[in-house]
Scaffold this active site. Sequence first.
Site, PDB file in Angstrom:
ATOM      1  N   TYR A  49       0.812  -1.225   0.000  1.00 31.51           N
ATOM      2  CA  TYR A  49       0.000   0.000   0.000  1.00 31.51           C
ATOM      3  C   TYR A  49       0.841   1.269   0.000  1.00 31.51           C
ATOM      4  CZ  TYR A  49      -3.422  -3.497   1.285  1.00 31.51           C
ATOM      5  OH  TYR A  49      -4.209  -4.618   1.284  1.00 31.51           O
ATOM      6  N   SER A 120      -3.475  -7.036   8.066  1.00 28.75           N
ATOM      7  CA  SER A 120      -4.107  -7.536   6.846  1.00 28.75           C
ATOM      8  C   SER A 120      -3.042  -8.048   5.862  1.00 28.75           C
ATOM      9  CB  SER A 120      -4.978  -6.439   6.226  1.00 28.75           C
ATOM     10  OG  SER A 120      -5.851  -7.004   5.303  1.00 28.75           O
ATOM     11  N   TYR A 121      -2.919  -7.431   4.674  1.00 27.53           N
ATOM     12  CA  TYR A 121      -1.910  -7.950   3.740  1.00 27.53           C
ATOM     13  C   TYR A 121      -0.541  -7.957   4.401  1.00 27.53           C
ATOM     14  CZ  TYR A 121       0.205  -9.004  -0.784  1.00 27.53           C
ATOM     15  OH  TYR A 121       0.848  -9.623  -1.834  1.00 27.53           O
ATOM     16  N   TRP A 171     -11.150  -4.629  -3.767  1.00 24.87           N
ATOM     17  CA  TRP A 171      -9.729  -4.561  -3.395  1.00 24.87           C
ATOM     18  C   TRP A 171      -8.853  -4.701  -4.643  1.00 24.87           C
ATOM     19  CZ3 TRP A 171      -5.594  -8.216  -3.353  1.00 24.87           C
ATOM     20  CH2 TRP A 171      -4.484  -7.816  -2.617  1.00 24.87           C
ATOM     21  N   ASP A 266     -14.008  -8.569  12.011  1.00 29.67           N
ATOM     22  CA  ASP A 266     -13.001  -8.578  10.950  1.00 29.67           C
ATOM     23  C   ASP A 266     -13.241  -9.766  10.031  1.00 29.67           C
ATOM     24  OD1 ASP A 266     -10.718  -8.045   9.444  1.00 29.67           O
ATOM     25  OD2 ASP A 266      -9.562  -9.485  10.624  1.00 29.67           O
ATOM     26  N   HIS A 296     -12.410  -4.401  10.140  1.00 23.48           N
ATOM     27  CA  HIS A 296     -11.112  -4.609   9.499  1.00 23.48           C
ATOM     28  C   HIS A 296     -10.231  -3.357   9.582  1.00 23.48           C
ATOM     29  CE1 HIS A 296      -8.242  -6.661   7.074  1.00 23.48           C
ATOM     30  NE2 HIS A 296      -8.308  -5.788   6.088  1.00 23.48           N
TER      31      HIS A 296
HETATM   32  C1  BEZ Z   1      -6.166  -6.018   2.967  1.00 21.57           C
HETATM   33  O1  BEZ Z   1      -4.945  -5.856   3.078  1.00 21.57           O
HETATM   34  O2  BEZ Z   1      -6.962  -5.300   3.567  1.00 21.57           O
HETATM   35  C2  BEZ Z   1      -6.706  -7.098   2.067  1.00 21.57           C
HETATM   36  C3  BEZ Z   1      -5.846  -7.939   1.415  1.00 21.57           C
HETATM   37  C4  BEZ Z   1      -6.357  -8.920   0.585  1.00 21.57           C
HETATM   38  C5  BEZ Z   1      -7.708  -9.052   0.395  1.00 21.57           C
HETATM   39  C6  BEZ Z   1      -8.574  -8.207   1.079  1.00 21.57           C
HETATM   40  C7  BEZ Z   1      -8.062  -7.233   1.913  1.00 21.57           C
END
Ligand code: BEZ
Length: 596
Positions: A49, A120-121, A171, A266, A296
């Site tokens: 990101y 998350s990721y 996404w 989440d 989330h």
């Molecule tokens: C996220 O980083 O928020 C994410 C990553 C993959 C799929 C959905 C969300």
Amino acid sequence: MVPQSSRPVRASFDVAATMRDGTVLRANVFQPDDGGAGRYPVLLTRLPYGKDLPLGSAALIPEQAARLGYVVVVQDVRGTFASDGEFFPMLAEQRDGYDTVEWAARLPGANGEVGMYGVSYFGHTQWAAASQHPPSLRALLPMHTWNDTGAPNAGVVWRNGVLQFGGEVAWQLEMALPQLPRRIRNDPQALARAIYALTREIDRLPTQGFSELPLDAFGPFTRAGTGEAWRYSIEARENPALAVQSAVAAAYELPLPVFHIGGWYDLFLGGTIANFQAMRAAGNRRQWLLIGPWTHGNVNHVQGDVDFGFVSGGALLDYQIDLMSLSLQFFDHALKGAANLFNAMPPVKYFLMGANVWKSAGTWPPAEAATQAWYLASSGHANSLRGDGTLSSGVSGGRPTGAEAVDSFAYNPAAPVPTVGGAHQLPAIFRRGPVDQRPVEERDDVLVYSSAPLEAPVVVAGPVAATLYVATDAPDTDFVARLVDVYPDGRAIALTDGVVRLSLREGLQTRAEVRSGEVYRVEIDLWSTANAFLPGHRIRLDVTSSSFPRWERNLNTGADCARSTQMCVARQRVLHDADHPSHLTLYVLPAEDAPA
Ligand code: BEZ
């Protein structure tokens, strides 16, 4: 408050790390500016990101951590922002994770020990790296993340074999945006056109795009010129060998201390809990699980329609500490041997909604919790809020004894039940978390089973499951179940939910035949929650067949829903009689745990 330090900090930008295939990834590195005198543990995060954008400092403010004696490394993953190579979600994170951990351990000023953190990721990039056993890796702090990307219930691509549709396509479209300047380099007009086309598709998703079929040639992706990863996911349903695997199970073998952070709302809650349980099952006791009433990536104390109280939020957890300082305490404890809150931290600390207090447990579910069945009943008209569906506990004799009426509804995929709140990652126009369900409970294609107003609290903490005896006239279809806390004034606040595809009832790798009218027993995994249903409240289970656009719609034809445009109405039945005791299973804490 993050402890203060007057130590000066040095920042180096775009520091190059060469991966084993020669691709260069770049990172910002923050460290104590001590003229090279000291050696410090490394805190590494790897994200797609933008290391220079706000999310690069979201989980931990790098300068603050550096002031406290860490070398902090914030790296753009392959193919994103300052890093070279091609981005394909999740695919390269295992090898690049290993290589980056070992590179970071050897940075000037580093002491050779690496902790990883992120949400998350960039929670996932930790598990992906750990699966490769990099020798310098010493601790993980994954927040709101999943387990194995390829796992059919991980919540990232699938939930219980059903595509986690809307959040995933949104996404992927958003992830395509920073790719455009990399792909269209020398033609500003073509770039402007591509940006316009893509943002238009993002804007149109909620009103039009989500409804388009077929999914394997999804219009928004086709028009925006993207969607490779999406097609790959769809292929993987038929051929699991194609699924992007993360081999996270191999990470469970490592003796790493891990601080797992989850949220009741989440979309990756199931994986967060599964990772904690697997590490513990492998005999690794230095595991801590913290679950707040969070959506989330959002740890505010107000979520959806509910204010859980200031100390439920990340600003002052349980009157003790903010989440970033707690994260630093974890690394101080794991990497520097510091005595702090982690000396006495229970293995599980979770927020009990309803009572709005933090609780401790040794395991998940808490050992004191016992399962309790709540049986569905009606006179055959449980449809909607105006129906006659009831829910009663086996403890007070709720199990059906005689012949009972059957509930039925028509599920039309052309007019699916909309997603209202819950654990999703849809565009922000779809509210998340604990949101009032009455707008969907108005519909006749939602069966509503409510208990009588409770005389004493029922304190629930643990996994939630719905066992339903169902039939359909369609060659395949889905059933969705949602647990709801009904307040005395009628508000129906969503707690947790789940979905099952009838053809996958025997397991996610086998497609079982669905015969018209035949009654099948299905288990719907609603993951977990912790909620005190207070006196005067009601426990409610909603049963329906869709939550769109969160989950792909079952088109009810028996054909692969991702590849077809045909759909038909399914006539659904839910049975609840002595031979078909449809019920909800809750983990209930003993009365002494009830809020005063
Ligand atoms: C996220 O980083 O928020 C994410 C990553 C993959 C799929 C959905 C969300």
